[in-house]
Motif scaffolding. Structure first.
Motif, PDB file in Angstrom:
ATOM      1  N   GLY A 186       0.910  -1.386  -0.084  1.00  0.00           N
ATOM      2  CA  GLY A 186      -0.081   0.153  -0.009  1.00  0.00           C
ATOM      3  C   GLY A 186       0.765   1.163   0.144  1.00  0.00           C
ATOM      4  N   SER A 187       2.148   1.084  -0.356  1.00  0.00           N
ATOM      5  CA  SER A 187       2.835   2.317  -0.643  1.00  0.00           C
ATOM      6  C   SER A 187       3.447   2.388  -2.197  1.00  0.00           C
ATOM      7  N   GLY A 188       2.792   3.335  -2.978  1.00  0.00           N
ATOM      8  CA  GLY A 188       3.241   3.285  -4.186  1.00  0.00           C
ATOM      9  C   GLY A 188       4.704   3.733  -4.327  1.00  0.00           C
ATOM     10  N   GLY A 189       5.181   4.876  -3.311  1.00  0.00           N
ATOM     11  CA  GLY A 189       6.603   5.118  -3.456  1.00  0.00           C
ATOM     12  C   GLY A 189       7.503   4.203  -3.182  1.00  0.00           C
ATOM     13  N   PHE A 190       7.251   3.360  -2.178  1.00  0.00           N
ATOM     14  CA  PHE A 190       7.919   2.085  -1.899  1.00  0.00           C
ATOM     15  C   PHE A 190       8.115   1.028  -3.071  1.00  0.00           C
ATOM     16  N   ARG A 191       7.146   0.893  -3.489  1.00  0.00           N
ATOM     17  CA  ARG A 191       7.036  -0.388  -4.735  1.00  0.00           C
ATOM     18  C   ARG A 191       7.492   0.350  -5.963  1.00  0.00           C
ATOM     19  N   GLY A 192       7.317   1.698  -6.046  1.00  0.00           N
ATOM     20  CA  GLY A 192       7.980   2.344  -7.223  1.00  0.00           C
ATOM     21  C   GLY A 192       9.482   2.356  -7.345  1.00  0.00           C
ATOM     22  N   ALA A 193       9.992   2.621  -6.270  1.00  0.00           N
ATOM     23  CA  ALA A 193      11.480   2.720  -6.024  1.00  0.00           C
ATOM     24  C   ALA A 193      12.114   1.255  -6.050  1.00  0.00           C
ATOM     25  N   MET A 194      11.489   0.218  -5.729  1.00  0.00           N
ATOM     26  CA  MET A 194      11.868  -1.072  -5.781  1.00  0.00           C
ATOM     27  C   MET A 194      11.647  -1.826  -6.980  1.00  0.00           C
ATOM     28  N   SER A 195      10.599  -1.372  -7.731  1.00  0.00           N
ATOM     29  CA  SER A 195      10.325  -1.948  -8.908  1.00  0.00           C
ATOM     30  C   SER A 195      11.350  -1.401 -10.101  1.00  0.00           C
ATOM     31  N   VAL A 196      11.367  -0.054 -10.016  1.00  0.00           N
ATOM     32  CA  VAL A 196      12.186   0.369 -11.085  1.00  0.00           C
ATOM     33  C   VAL A 196      13.653  -0.081 -10.801  1.00  0.00           C
ATOM     34  N   THR A 254      -4.221  -1.466 -13.987  1.00  0.00           N
ATOM     35  CA  THR A 254      -4.042  -0.214 -13.331  1.00  0.00           C
ATOM     36  C   THR A 254      -5.092   0.816 -13.483  1.00  0.00           C
ATOM     37  N   GLU A 255      -5.947   0.569 -14.456  1.00  0.00           N
ATOM     38  CA  GLU A 255      -7.236   1.277 -14.520  1.00  0.00           C
ATOM     39  C   GLU A 255      -8.175   0.850 -13.314  1.00  0.00           C
ATOM     40  N   LEU A 256      -8.222  -0.173 -12.949  1.00  0.00           N
ATOM     41  CA  LEU A 256      -9.148  -0.834 -12.056  1.00  0.00           C
ATOM     42  C   LEU A 256      -8.376  -0.371 -10.476  1.00  0.00           C
ATOM     43  N   ALA A 257      -7.183  -0.507 -10.598  1.00  0.00           N
ATOM     44  CA  ALA A 257      -6.317   0.075  -9.106  1.00  0.00           C
ATOM     45  C   ALA A 257      -6.939   1.489  -8.722  1.00  0.00           C
ATOM     46  N   VAL A 258      -7.003   2.420  -9.856  1.00  0.00           N
ATOM     47  CA  VAL A 258      -7.484   3.811  -9.787  1.00  0.00           C
ATOM     48  C   VAL A 258      -8.845   3.827  -9.232  1.00  0.00           C
ATOM     49  N   GLU A 259      -9.692   2.912  -9.985  1.00  0.00           N
ATOM     50  CA  GLU A 259     -11.170   2.750  -9.633  1.00  0.00           C
ATOM     51  C   GLU A 259     -11.257   2.010  -8.118  1.00  0.00           C
ATOM     52  N   VAL A 260     -10.563   1.264  -7.801  1.00  0.00           N
ATOM     53  CA  VAL A 260     -10.779   0.445  -6.410  1.00  0.00           C
ATOM     54  C   VAL A 260     -10.481   1.486  -5.471  1.00  0.00           C
ATOM     55  N   ALA A 261      -9.285   2.184  -5.648  1.00  0.00           N
ATOM     56  CA  ALA A 261      -9.004   3.090  -4.687  1.00  0.00           C
ATOM     57  C   ALA A 261      -9.931   4.152  -4.248  1.00  0.00           C
ATOM     58  N   GLY A 262     -10.628   4.745  -5.334  1.00  0.00           N
ATOM     59  CA  GLY A 262     -11.749   5.771  -5.237  1.00  0.00           C
ATOM     60  C   GLY A 262     -12.888   5.109  -4.636  1.00  0.00           C
ATOM     61  N   GLN A 263     -13.309   3.943  -5.127  1.00  0.00           N
ATOM     62  CA  GLN A 263     -14.540   3.368  -4.431  1.00  0.00           C
ATOM     63  C   GLN A 263     -14.111   2.971  -3.120  1.00  0.00           C
ATOM     64  N   ALA A 291      -4.858   8.329   6.720  1.00  0.00           N
ATOM     65  CA  ALA A 291      -5.814   7.143   6.396  1.00  0.00           C
ATOM     66  C   ALA A 291      -5.065   6.387   5.292  1.00  0.00           C
ATOM     67  N   PRO A 292      -4.609   4.880   5.711  1.00  0.00           N
ATOM     68  CA  PRO A 292      -3.916   4.143   4.396  1.00  0.00           C
ATOM     69  C   PRO A 292      -4.782   4.250   3.402  1.00  0.00           C
ATOM     70  N   ILE A 293      -6.122   4.183   3.163  1.00  0.00           N
ATOM     71  CA  ILE A 293      -6.659   4.207   1.706  1.00  0.00           C
ATOM     72  C   ILE A 293      -6.502   5.614   1.384  1.00  0.00           C
ATOM     73  N   SER A 294      -6.069   6.852   1.978  1.00  0.00           N
ATOM     74  CA  SER A 294      -5.940   7.901   1.281  1.00  0.00           C
ATOM     75  C   SER A 294      -4.625   7.957   0.579  1.00  0.00           C
ATOM     76  N   ARG A 295      -3.804   7.213   1.209  1.00  0.00           N
ATOM     77  CA  ARG A 295      -2.316   7.062   0.509  1.00  0.00           C
ATOM     78  C   ARG A 295      -2.545   6.189  -0.797  1.00  0.00           C
ATOM     79  N   LEU A 296      -3.300   5.195  -0.676  1.00  0.00           N
ATOM     80  CA  LEU A 296      -3.627   4.446  -1.749  1.00  0.00           C
ATOM     81  C   LEU A 296      -4.243   5.001  -2.878  1.00  0.00           C
ATOM     82  N   PHE A 297      -5.106   6.124  -2.665  1.00  0.00           N
ATOM     83  CA  PHE A 297      -5.748   6.635  -3.412  1.00  0.00           C
ATOM     84  C   PHE A 297      -4.955   7.883  -4.395  1.00  0.00           C
ATOM     85  N   ARG A 298      -3.934   8.343  -3.464  1.00  0.00           N
ATOM     86  CA  ARG A 298      -2.845   9.164  -4.061  1.00  0.00           C
ATOM     87  C   ARG A 298      -1.929   8.754  -4.949  1.00  0.00           C
ATOM     88  N   ASP A 299      -1.658   7.380  -4.533  1.00  0.00           N
ATOM     89  CA  ASP A 299      -0.608   6.775  -5.082  1.00  0.00           C
ATOM     90  C   ASP A 299      -0.953   6.048  -6.265  1.00  0.00           C
TER      91      ASP A 299
END
Ligand SMILES: Cc1cc2nc3c(=O)[nH]c(=O)nc-3n(C[C@H](O)[C@H](O)[C@H](O)COP(=O)(O)OP(=O)(O)OC[C@H]3O[C@@H](n4cnc5c(N)ncnc54)[C@H](O)[C@@H]3O)c2cc1C
Length: 408
Positions: free
Chosen positions: A104-114, A354-363, A377-385
């Motif tokens: 649930g951290s876009g930043g962490f997964r971004g850094a490691m996957s890049v 990825t489209e679904l991830a954006v939708e899921v985070a919002g819903q 809130a963890p869900i708000s970080r997911l929404f941003r990320d």
């Protein structure tokens, strides 16, 4: 819901377990892969999750984190043993990438996957033995941090529009690099940056994308300036603008033959897109886990939110879409792992997941009401990320272009 093979024991539920920790049978994952996934999830929960809030506010991940993941064997799962990798089947990577997303951290997964599935891919694909020893091996061992610089301010989707250039020196044993790269993930921390440039006055310059070359550049070399950029999400991932002002690089830091850069970029995009889809699946699971738990706990009008059909149907739809995206992504990963043509399927998987991830985070944020809108809130970080998922690594529009080109 997580996958598991028919004989693997279900892992113990964790804070982030899906459907109470239940795994379901899958044709793609062996019992060893399930055990690896459980171990990896525990490792990430124990050693990474507790620090994420701090790293988010510090806008940085400490360097030693790469070493920690390397010691767990996570930075070279699919790379050759000769360079410190583990040469494991690709579905180990699939499990790891999903678990990274599930944190649930876009930043962490971004850094490691890049680091492991984007920048170092070019060394694996195009590097010579010396370059692999000098860069790939230390990256797998967590001693060097890798970054990838293709995008420029005026050229993202249109890779052929890059302007950063390399010119051979009169002696022919070096190049000078001039230009500016945008949105470089790990850019501030990186020890080397795989950088796409256009060759000027070099061999066989033909214009368009045929003159693109890839160099291994030292971000601490004279003439390099790195400037951090602030983003709406991905806070713990450092992102930089990197400028090269007549930076000199030895000719042996050229990856592959001159003017083959575009070919390697297109080739590496396959794993990048599969990785993006798998990461998104993990994020989807994370969002659904959070919403499922909250919807069962939170009571309104005398019953849990989930007992209100408008909520349960919304979640049921999302779970169904997640299952469809998962099967598409696994199929694309399976094709890719067998070296079969999968350009279109990789693009479809990236698009759908990825489209679904954006939708899921919002819903899912909606399920939390006002509590979901709080910054912590963890869900708000997911929404941003997750908002970045349909942009980085090829936008949804570009994925549709690729699919249209091969399917229509
Ligand atoms: C936080 C972050 C991290 C990143 N990390 C990296 C990194 O490590 N390395 C790296 O090289 N890049 C990185 N990027 C860049 C990212 O890959 C690009 O932003 C992305 O590829 C889109 O390029 P662009 O921003 O220039 O948008 P553009 O290409 O300008 O596109 C703008 C809009 O036009 C649409 N569009 C473009 N072409 C078409 C078309 N043919 N048909 C229809 N619509 C079209 C796009 O879909 C988009 O909606 C990162 C970006 C961010 C924000």
């Amino acid at each position: 819901m997580r996958r598991r093979s028919s004989t693997a024991p279900a892992p113990a539920p964790t804070d982030h377990s899906s459907r109470n920790g239940e795994f379901v049978d899958s044709i793609y994952f062996s019992p060893e892969m399930d055990a690896f996934r459980s171990r990896t999830r525990r490792f990430l929960q124990d050693h990474i999750a507790p620090h994420l809030e701090t790293w988010e506010s510090e806008r940085s991940i400490p360097r030693e984190t790469w070493k920690l993941l390397a010691e767990e064997g996570l930075l070279g799962l699919h790379y050759p043993r000769a360079y410190g990798g583990r040469e494991l089947p690709f579905f180990h990577s699939a499990a790891y990438l999903e678990e990274l997303g599930h944190l649930g951290s876009g930043g962490f997964r971004g850094a490691m996957s890049v680091h492991s599935y984007m920048a170092t891919s070019y060394l694996h694909l195009a590097g010579d033995h010396r370059q692999k020893l000098d860069y790939l091996q230390p990256a797998i061992q967590g001693d060097m941090i890798a970054a990838l610089a293709i995008t420029e301010a005026q050229a993202g989707s249109d890779v052929s529009g890059i302007r950063c250039e390399a010119r051979p020196t009169p002696t022919g044993d070096r190049y000078t690099i001039r230009g500016s790269k945008a949105f470089v993930t790990n850019g501030m921390n990186a020890d080397f940056i795989v950088t796409a440039v256009k060759m000027r006055n070099g061999p066989a310059v033909t214009g368009g994308s045929n003159d693109i070359c890839l160099f291994l550049l030292d971000p601490r070399a004279p003439g390099v300036t790195r400037t951090p950029v602030e983003k709406m999400g991905w806070h713990c991932s450092d992102t930089a603008t990197v400028e090269f002002d007549d930076t000199v690089v030895e000719a042996d830091r050229l990856l592959g033959r001159p003017n083959t850069g575009f070919f390697w970029i297109m080739k590496a995009f396959q794993i990048e897109r599969i990785a993006a889809a798998l990461l998104a699946l993990g994020e989807i699971d994370h969002g659904l886990d959070l919403a499922r738990r909250y919807a069962n706990e939170r009571r309104v009008f005398g019953k849990p939110i989930v007992a209100h059909q408008a909520v349960s149907h919304r979640l049921a739809e999302l779970v169904s879409h997640a299952e469809a995206a998962r099967q598409l992504t696994y199929h694309a990963a399976w094709l890719y792992s067998r070296g079969k043509p999968a350009v279109s399927q990789c693009a479809m998987a990236k698009l759908r997941a990825t489209e679904l991830a954006v939708e899921v985070a919002g819903q899912c944020l909606q399920v939390f009401g006002g509590h979901g809108y709080l910054a912590e809130a963890p869900i708000s970080r997911l929404f941003r990320d997750t908002r970045l998922d349909t942009i980085a690594g090829g936008t949804s529009e570009i994925m549709k272009e690729i699919i249209a080109e091969s399917e229509l």
